[in-house]
Write a protein that holds these residues in place. Structure first.
Motif, PDB file in Angstrom:
ATOM      1  N   VAL A 214      45.283   0.283 -28.893  1.00 27.90           N
ATOM      2  CA  VAL A 214      46.574   0.844 -29.283  1.00 27.90           C
ATOM      3  C   VAL A 214      47.594  -0.271 -29.544  1.00 27.90           C
ATOM      4  O   VAL A 214      48.295  -0.277 -30.562  1.00 27.90           O
ATOM      5  N   GLY A 215      47.667  -1.220 -28.613  1.00 33.38           N
ATOM      6  CA  GLY A 215      48.626  -2.316 -28.777  1.00 33.38           C
ATOM      7  C   GLY A 215      48.299  -3.192 -29.967  1.00 33.38           C
ATOM      8  O   GLY A 215      49.183  -3.598 -30.728  1.00 33.38           O
ATOM      9  N   GLY A 216      47.012  -3.498 -30.146  1.00 36.89           N
ATOM     10  CA  GLY A 216      46.615  -4.315 -31.285  1.00 36.89           C
ATOM     11  C   GLY A 216      46.911  -3.637 -32.604  1.00 36.89           C
ATOM     12  O   GLY A 216      47.356  -4.281 -33.564  1.00 36.89           O
ATOM     13  N   GLY A 217      46.692  -2.318 -32.661  1.00 36.54           N
ATOM     14  CA  GLY A 217      46.985  -1.600 -33.891  1.00 36.54           C
ATOM     15  C   GLY A 217      48.461  -1.610 -34.230  1.00 36.54           C
ATOM     16  O   GLY A 217      48.854  -1.698 -35.397  1.00 36.54           O
ATOM     17  N   ASN A 218      49.302  -1.551 -33.200  1.00 36.14           N
ATOM     18  CA  ASN A 218      50.747  -1.521 -33.427  1.00 36.14           C
ATOM     19  C   ASN A 218      51.342  -2.882 -33.760  1.00 36.14           C
ATOM     20  O   ASN A 218      52.270  -2.984 -34.564  1.00 36.14           O
ATOM     21  N   TYR A 219      50.828  -3.939 -33.119  1.00 36.13           N
ATOM     22  CA  TYR A 219      51.513  -5.230 -33.192  1.00 36.13           C
ATOM     23  C   TYR A 219      50.723  -6.351 -33.878  1.00 36.13           C
ATOM     24  O   TYR A 219      51.310  -7.355 -34.262  1.00 36.13           O
ATOM     25  N   LEU A 220      49.427  -6.205 -34.042  1.00 37.15           N
ATOM     26  CA  LEU A 220      48.635  -7.293 -34.618  1.00 37.15           C
ATOM     27  C   LEU A 220      48.255  -7.064 -36.068  1.00 37.15           C
ATOM     28  O   LEU A 220      48.011  -8.018 -36.809  1.00 37.15           O
ATOM     29  N   THR A 221      48.182  -5.807 -36.484  1.00 36.55           N
ATOM     30  CA  THR A 221      47.714  -5.516 -37.839  1.00 36.55           C
ATOM     31  C   THR A 221      48.610  -6.143 -38.902  1.00 36.55           C
ATOM     32  O   THR A 221      48.134  -6.799 -39.827  1.00 36.55           O
ATOM     33  N   ALA A 222      49.925  -5.921 -38.786  1.00 37.91           N
ATOM     34  CA  ALA A 222      50.848  -6.436 -39.806  1.00 37.91           C
ATOM     35  C   ALA A 222      50.808  -7.963 -39.919  1.00 37.91           C
ATOM     36  O   ALA A 222      50.691  -8.490 -41.029  1.00 37.91           O
ATOM     37  N   PRO A 223      50.885  -8.729 -38.800  1.00 37.42           N
ATOM     38  CA  PRO A 223      50.807 -10.191 -38.942  1.00 37.42           C
ATOM     39  C   PRO A 223      49.486 -10.664 -39.553  1.00 37.42           C
ATOM     40  O   PRO A 223      49.469 -11.602 -40.362  1.00 37.42           O
ATOM     41  N   ILE A 224      48.376 -10.008 -39.176  1.00 35.10           N
ATOM     42  CA  ILE A 224      47.076 -10.412 -39.726  1.00 35.10           C
ATOM     43  C   ILE A 224      47.032 -10.179 -41.229  1.00 35.10           C
ATOM     44  O   ILE A 224      46.597 -11.039 -42.004  1.00 35.10           O
ATOM     45  N   PHE A 225      47.495  -9.016 -41.673  1.00 37.13           N
ATOM     46  CA  PHE A 225      47.468  -8.726 -43.099  1.00 37.13           C
ATOM     47  C   PHE A 225      48.455  -9.590 -43.873  1.00 37.13           C
ATOM     48  O   PHE A 225      48.199  -9.940 -45.024  1.00 37.13           O
ATOM     49  N   ARG A 226      49.579  -9.936 -43.262  1.00 36.95           N
ATOM     50  CA  ARG A 226      50.514 -10.848 -43.937  1.00 36.95           C
ATOM     51  C   ARG A 226      49.876 -12.208 -44.137  1.00 36.95           C
ATOM     52  O   ARG A 226      50.041 -12.848 -45.179  1.00 36.95           O
ATOM     53  N   TYR A 227      49.133 -12.650 -43.131  1.00 34.33           N
ATOM     54  CA  TYR A 227      48.450 -13.939 -43.236  1.00 34.33           C
ATOM     55  C   TYR A 227      47.393 -13.906 -44.332  1.00 34.33           C
ATOM     56  O   TYR A 227      47.303 -14.808 -45.176  1.00 34.33           O
ATOM     57  N   VAL A 228      46.597 -12.836 -44.347  1.00 35.48           N
ATOM     58  CA  VAL A 228      45.544 -12.710 -45.358  1.00 35.48           C
ATOM     59  C   VAL A 228      46.141 -12.572 -46.754  1.00 35.48           C
ATOM     60  O   VAL A 228      45.566 -13.043 -47.739  1.00 35.48           O
ATOM     61  N   ALA A 229      47.325 -11.925 -46.853  1.00 34.63           N
ATOM     62  CA  ALA A 229      47.946 -11.692 -48.152  1.00 34.63           C
ATOM     63  C   ALA A 229      48.304 -12.989 -48.864  1.00 34.63           C
ATOM     64  O   ALA A 229      48.413 -13.016 -50.094  1.00 34.63           O
ATOM     65  N   MET A 230      48.485 -14.071 -48.106  1.00 38.10           N
ATOM     66  CA  MET A 230      48.847 -15.341 -48.721  1.00 38.10           C
ATOM     67  C   MET A 230      47.773 -15.832 -49.683  1.00 38.10           C
ATOM     68  O   MET A 230      48.052 -16.514 -50.663  1.00 38.10           O
ATOM     69  N   ALA A 231      46.518 -15.473 -49.428  1.00 40.08           N
ATOM     70  CA  ALA A 231      45.414 -15.904 -50.291  1.00 40.08           C
ATOM     71  C   ALA A 231      45.318 -15.074 -51.560  1.00 40.08           C
ATOM     72  O   ALA A 231      44.742 -15.520 -52.556  1.00 40.08           O
ATOM     73  N   ARG A 232      45.849 -13.829 -51.508  1.00 38.18           N
ATOM     74  CA  ARG A 232      45.825 -12.923 -52.658  1.00 38.18           C
ATOM     75  C   ARG A 232      44.412 -12.737 -53.205  1.00 38.18           C
ATOM     76  O   ARG A 232      44.163 -12.763 -54.409  1.00 38.18           O
ATOM     77  N   LEU A 233      43.450 -12.572 -52.300  1.00 38.22           N
ATOM     78  CA  LEU A 233      42.052 -12.331 -52.664  1.00 38.22           C
ATOM     79  C   LEU A 233      41.660 -10.950 -52.132  1.00 38.22           C
ATOM     80  O   LEU A 233      41.706 -10.705 -50.925  1.00 38.22           O
ATOM     81  N   SER A 234      41.266 -10.065 -53.041  1.00 37.57           N
ATOM     82  CA  SER A 234      40.979  -8.693 -52.634  1.00 37.57           C
ATOM     83  C   SER A 234      39.805  -8.626 -51.671  1.00 37.57           C
ATOM     84  O   SER A 234      39.769  -7.773 -50.785  1.00 37.57           O
ATOM     85  N   GLU A 235      38.823  -9.537 -51.830  1.00 35.62           N
ATOM     86  CA  GLU A 235      37.664  -9.479 -50.942  1.00 35.62           C
ATOM     87  C   GLU A 235      38.033  -9.800 -49.495  1.00 35.62           C
ATOM     88  O   GLU A 235      37.370  -9.342 -48.562  1.00 35.62           O
ATOM     89  N   LEU A 236      39.122 -10.577 -49.309  1.00 36.07           N
ATOM     90  CA  LEU A 236      39.553 -10.878 -47.949  1.00 36.07           C
ATOM     91  C   LEU A 236      40.139  -9.641 -47.261  1.00 36.07           C
ATOM     92  O   LEU A 236      40.008  -9.491 -46.047  1.00 36.07           O
ATOM     93  N   PHE A 237      40.779  -8.768 -48.033  1.00 36.11           N
ATOM     94  CA  PHE A 237      41.297  -7.536 -47.447  1.00 36.11           C
ATOM     95  C   PHE A 237      40.153  -6.637 -46.988  1.00 36.11           C
ATOM     96  O   PHE A 237      40.224  -6.013 -45.929  1.00 36.11           O
ATOM     97  N   THR A 238      39.090  -6.591 -47.797  1.00 31.64           N
ATOM     98  CA  THR A 238      37.923  -5.809 -47.393  1.00 31.64           C
ATOM     99  C   THR A 238      37.324  -6.382 -46.117  1.00 31.64           C
ATOM    100  O   THR A 238      36.982  -5.649 -45.180  1.00 31.64           O
ATOM    101  N   ALA A 239      37.194  -7.721 -46.081  1.00 32.40           N
ATOM    102  CA  ALA A 239      36.640  -8.375 -44.894  1.00 32.40           C
ATOM    103  C   ALA A 239      37.524  -8.133 -43.671  1.00 32.40           C
ATOM    104  O   ALA A 239      37.025  -7.901 -42.559  1.00 32.40           O
TER     105      ALA A 239
END
Length: 629
Positions: A214-239
């Motif tokens: 529950v805590g990870g879903g609320n507080y970790l998802t957004a920072p992780i996806f922001r970090y991955v978004a920097m690469a702008r690679l769609s396959e990284l979002f799937t991974a």
């Protein structure tokens, strides 16, 4: 390696051939996969394929399905449906399970086995029912909404069933120690965080694991996806999406809890996340492939020798099952005021046994609740009920609708203007203003943007925006393009706009598309792709600047407005005249026919337009009365 490629190729060919054929004849993709498995079962036997092992891997698709179910369940939506969920859905499960369990006991089964059979057979096929309702335009009818409530309750009920079913083995005497009562998905797991712990310690560790999800879903998802978004690679979002789901499933396995429970909770936690659609878009294709593989393996595991030997028994049990479930649903529909043919739609449409029964059958055998021989017979009953399901919908359409006075319309209910489904791709300078205008007028919108910086900024102003690449078909599907009334394409990049417009105009011709064009040549591209509502992003503002320039030079406001309209009409006519010689992908200066047509138009129409502007400038012509004055 060759063996693996051959087996993979066989499964892929079976799915690719059978699923479209089944959908073409309105049987649904699930039945197509089942039939594909039946067709290739002799070949798999010849190749010596261990179908059960393949099925164990494919069962992770069910775990992903539960994650997506949780992802779609917003707390407000659940609360609004609480009466039908608890009464109609919950009542169907309890009453159906009780009746089937009683019959099973009467037929000589022990009460733990009878309860297990009752619970499994109380479930229906979410995949078959929802797909058929959508295909036939019945989803928005009262019967369709009631069916959805029942299916939703059943999907949620799978979670406690996964917890309850292994406990039935303790009463059946089929196991020697508690170490054998483990989840089928985690039976081979050697690492455990709860091994050797007392009951209260195990409970404490389990609670901590759930809180971590529950805590990870609320507080970790957004920072992780922001970090991955920097690469702008769609396959990284799937991974990243797969990493999240697999990680939650692993954590639940380590504490001895069904992975389905953890992924369902994770999905529920993320149901209001801005990354909800991105998660769904990236997981859904993998889930679909694994579920398709799972259904193929189910079809491949059907014991035809047993079916032929006990055909009368299996057919009789299937028809009895339909009669019980349809009667229960029909009675509950009357109690919850589902009227007319809608009662029959609910009763006949949701009376089959669902895909989760296949999972629970394997689960109960692995946990020594049911014997393999009994499970084989029950699996044939499940498969037969699913094969009969399309016939029930045909019977409803051909017979029930014609005899009931209160008929269900095949069209979706009229959608009030405030509830119109609108998707806006891009929330920048253009999309943001369009979104504000629509929301101010009371329209609900779904905004998709690929910039996490813009997303965070809009969140500060309480604007709901979802992160993702709107040009990805899977994300559009998650955002509701199938039911959308309007798509506003306000992306920044010309190529992205063209890609999205081309896809939607072909795949969803019923959706009205308003597209932002970068320049006049981009207008031609979008027109060729089928879009008929195209707005040049700088043209209107340029016209207004030109009008202001006229006024700054001493021309009256009315005359300046008229001069602007004269030039606007000329430019619009110019674009129409040269559109048929424009060629996509060919630079205009290299297109001789285009250049020649432009010169012809200018020589024909430009002199009269210029003379009109000069007469307005000099006050010779009086401007027409305009609302701008």
């Amino acid at each position: 390696m060759t063996d693996i490629l051959l087996i993979t190729f066989v499964f892929l060919v079976a799915g690719v051939v059978a699923a479209p054929l089944a959908s073409r004849f309105s049987l649904g993709s699930v039945l197509g996969y089942l039939l594909a498995g039946i067709a290739i079962s002799p070949l798999l036997s010849l190749l010596g394929v261990n179908v059960s092992s393949v099925q164990h891997v494919a069962e992770f698709g069910v775990v992903m399905m539960l994650f997506l179910v949780g992802l779609e369940l917003e707390p407000k939506q659940l609360w609004a449906m609480k009466y039908r969920l608890m009464g109609l859905g919950g009542g169907q499960i309890l009453i159906t399970a009780a009746i089937i369990a009683a019959i099973a006991v009467a037929l000589g089964q022990s009460w733990p086995v009878a309860i297990a059979i009752g619970l499994m057979f109380s479930l229906s096929s979410t995949a078959i029912v929802l797909q058929t309702l959508n295909e036939k335009g019945l989803m928005h009818s009262d019967g369709g909404r009631a069916s959805f409530s029942v299916l939703l309750t059943q999907d949620i009920a799978v979670i406690p069933m996964l917890v309850l079913l292994p406990l039935l083995a303790l009463d059946s005497g089929a196991v020697a120690s508690s170490s054998e009562v483990v989840s089928h998905s985690t039976a081979a797991t050697e690492i455990s965080l709860v091994a050797g712990l007392s009951s209260w310690q195990t409970a404490l560790v389990t609670i901590c694991a759930i809180l971590l999800v529950v805590g990870g879903g609320n507080y970790l998802t957004a920072p992780i996806f922001r970090y991955v978004a920097m690469a702008r690679l769609s396959e990284l979002f799937t991974a990243t999406a797969l990493m999240f789901v697999v990680g939650v499933a692993l954590l639940m396995s380590l504490v001895g809890v069904s992975p389905a429970l953890g992924t369902f909770l994770a999905g529920l936690v993320l149901s209001n996340s801005a990354y909800k659609h991105e998660l769904e878009a990236n997981i859904d294709p993998v889930k679909g492939l694994l579920l398709g593989l799972f259904f193929i393996t189910v079809g491949a595991r059907i014991d035809f020798a047993l079916l032929i030997a006990d055909f009368g028994l299996i057919l009789g049990l299937t028809l009895l099952l339909y009669l019980i479930k349809a009667s229960v649903l029909f009675g509950l529909a009357a109690i919850f005021k589902v009227q007319g043919s809608n009662k029959w739609l609910l009763a006949l449409g949701v009376s089959q046994v669902g895909e989760f029964a296949f999972v629970l059958l394997s689960f109960t055998v692995a946990n020594h609740v049911l014997s393999q021989s009994l499970a084989d017979i029950l699996m044939l009953v499940v498969a037969m009920s699913m094969l009969l399901s399309p016939l029930m919908f045909i019977f409803y359409e051909k017979v029930i609708l014609k005899r009931c006075s209160a008929k269900v319309s095949n069209k979706a209910d009229d959608i009030p203007a405030s509830d119109a489904k609108i998707i806006i791709a891009g929330s920048g300078r253009v999309g943001g203003i369009v979104d504000r205008m629509l929301r101010s007028a009371g329209f609900a919108t779904t905004v998709i943007d690929y910039s996490h910086e813009r997303l965070e900024a809009l969140e500060r102003f309480k604007v709901t925006t979802y992160f993702g690449d709107a040009t990805q078909p899977s994300l559009l599907h998650s955002a509701g393009i199938n039911d959308a009334k309007l798509l506003v394409v306000a992306l920044d990049e010309k190529e992205q706009i063209s890609k999205l417009v081309q896809h939607v105009t072909k795949a969803y011709p019923q959706v009205h598309v308003i597209a932002r064009a970068v320049d006049r040549h981009h207008v031609y591209d979008l027109y060729a792709y089928g879009c008929r509502d195209i707005i040049r992003e700088t043209f209107d503002s340029s016209l207004r600047m030109g009008r202001s320039a006229f006024e700054a030079l001493g021309i009256s406001k009315a005359a300046a407005e008229e001069m602007k309209e004269v030039f606007n009409d000329y430019d619009r006519q110019n674009m129409i005249e040269v559109a048929d010689v424009y060629r996509i992908g060919v630079p205009v200066h290299e297109n001789d026919a285009y250049v020649e047509r432009v010169f012809e138009f200018q020589q024909t129409y430009a002199p009269s337009m210029e003379a009109k502007l000069r007469r307005l400038r000099d006050g010779v012509d009086q401007p027409q009365k305009s609302t701008a004055e």
